[in-house]
Design an enzyme around this catalytic site. Structure first.
Site, PDB file in Angstrom:
ATOM      1  N   GLU A  96       0.843  -1.209   0.000  1.00 34.89           N
ATOM      2  CA  GLU A  96       0.000   0.000   0.000  1.00 34.89           C
ATOM      3  C   GLU A  96       0.877   1.258   0.000  1.00 34.89           C
ATOM      4  O   GLU A  96       0.585   2.238  -0.688  1.00 34.89           O
ATOM      5  CB  GLU A  96      -0.925  -0.017   1.219  1.00 34.89           C
ATOM      6  CG  GLU A  96      -1.935  -1.167   1.146  1.00 34.89           C
ATOM      7  CD  GLU A  96      -2.877  -1.217   2.335  1.00 34.89           C
ATOM      8  OE1 GLU A  96      -2.384  -1.233   3.485  1.00 34.89           O
ATOM      9  OE2 GLU A  96      -4.103  -1.263   2.116  1.00 34.89           O
TER      10      GLU A  96
ATOM     11  N   GLU B 170      -2.674 -10.259   4.004  1.00 33.22           N
ATOM     12  CA  GLU B 170      -3.714  -9.964   4.999  1.00 33.22           C
ATOM     13  C   GLU B 170      -4.702 -11.112   5.137  1.00 33.22           C
ATOM     14  O   GLU B 170      -5.136 -11.451   6.248  1.00 33.22           O
ATOM     15  CB  GLU B 170      -4.478  -8.682   4.611  1.00 33.22           C
ATOM     16  CG  GLU B 170      -3.734  -7.391   4.890  1.00 33.22           C
ATOM     17  CD  GLU B 170      -2.841  -6.940   3.746  1.00 33.22           C
ATOM     18  OE1 GLU B 170      -2.484  -7.780   2.897  1.00 33.22           O
ATOM     19  OE2 GLU B 170      -2.489  -5.752   3.715  1.00 33.22           O
TER      20      GLU B 170
END
Ligand code: 1HE
Length: 268
Positions: free
Chosen positions: A122, A142
């Site tokens: 990110e 994740e």
């Protein structure tokens, strides 16, 4: 209004401000694989909020050690045992930092070695240019950790690789590296050897552009992607009106007219 950036106010980011206005900003928690704890996010907010007004012409963002960034500091997150509202506010600070990067108007080149995973991806995807080498790999672990992205991957990573591939990365933990990662736009440059050398070369080249022109490139394009085509065309005209009539641009145009400016060549 000019501001100053003082290294003594930062502990997780190391600065190397070079004479040509290029700043190398290094996340210095190699022992944690540069995992993003609250303090690092706040320092990223502070740095990227100030950079456009502090004479920073381009930034190389790097991680210390073998890895760029391991994403959310999972140990801090575990120990903090946060409430949903607490973590929402954590994510909002991540967005603050990453939006300052993407929309701040200063070119950011991410020197991506080793793991660029989870929140690390990110972070990298908020940079304008990513450089990778044979050590680099991209993933969104994740899903395996029982988590979800919270730092803009649903926007920026989906934009790079496509919604379907992002879903696959999260569901299966799929890792991309090498040419396949390049083909998916996870990086724009692949080098043999030092990602830092290439990132610096790119940063120095961008720093030769006029600051207002770079501001438009590294802010307006992202904003315009969020607009309807009709509004983007209007905004583009306004930005071009300001940028394309700036005094230093006239000097560059004069240099073109008198043939002293470099021409665009196939092998440039
Ligand atoms: C960490 C973290 C971390 C390492 N938070 N401490 N991100 C992840 O799921 C990636 C998790 N990390 C890894 O998979 C691996 O650590 C790496 C591939 C990045 C590197 O592997 P390696 O073998 O070089 O290192 P290591 O032995 O796993 O870790 C070295 C130390 O770094 C160790 O600490 P130590 O005190 O035991 O020495 C690790 O605990 C520490 N470390 N990664 C905290 N991430 C806004 S939402 C965003 C959602 C996410 O980003 S989820 C996180 C996804």
């Amino acid at each position: 209004m000019p501001v100053t950036l003082d290294q003594s106010n930062f502990k997780n980011l190391d600065f190397d401000a070079q004479d040509d206005g290029v700043w190398v900003v290094t996340m210095n928690r190699a022992h944690k694989r540069n995992a993003l704890d609250l303090d690092t996010i706040e320092e990223l907010v502070d740095f990227f909020s100030a950079a456009p007004r502090a004479g920073v012409k381009a930034v190389v963002l790097a991680g210390s050690g073998d890895h760029f960034c391991a994403g959310l500091d999972l140990i801090e997150h575990h120990d903090a045992d946060r409430s949903p509202a607490d973590f929402m506010h954590v994510c909002l600070r991540w967005h603050e930092a990453f939006n300052k990067m993407e929309y701040g108007g200063v070119p950011v080149i991410a020197a991506c070695q080793g793991a660029v995973v989870g929140g690390g991806l990110e972070l990298a995807s908020s940079a304008h240019i990513r450089v990778m080498n044979e050590t680099t790999y991209f993933a969104l672990p994740e899903g395996q950790r029982g988590l979800f992205t919270g730092g803009g991957a649903t926007i920026r990573v989906a934009d790079l690789v496509g919604k379907d591939r992002m879903i696959d990365m999260m569901l299966t933990g799929r890792v991309y590296h090498g040419q396949e990662a390049m083909d998916l736009h996870l990086a724009q440059y692949m080098v043999e050897g030092s990602v830092m050398d290439k990132a610096l070369e790119i940063a120095r080249r961008t720093a030769e552009n006029l600051p207002l022109t770079n501001f438009a490139i590294c802010s307006a394009i992202s904003h315009m992607q969020n607009m309807s085509p009709l509004d983007a065309a209007y905004a583009e005209s306004v930005v071009a009106g300001v940028v394309n009539t700036q005094a230093p641009a006239r000097e560059r145009l004069a240099a073109f007219a008198d043939k002293s400016a470099a021409r665009v060549r196939k092998d440039a």
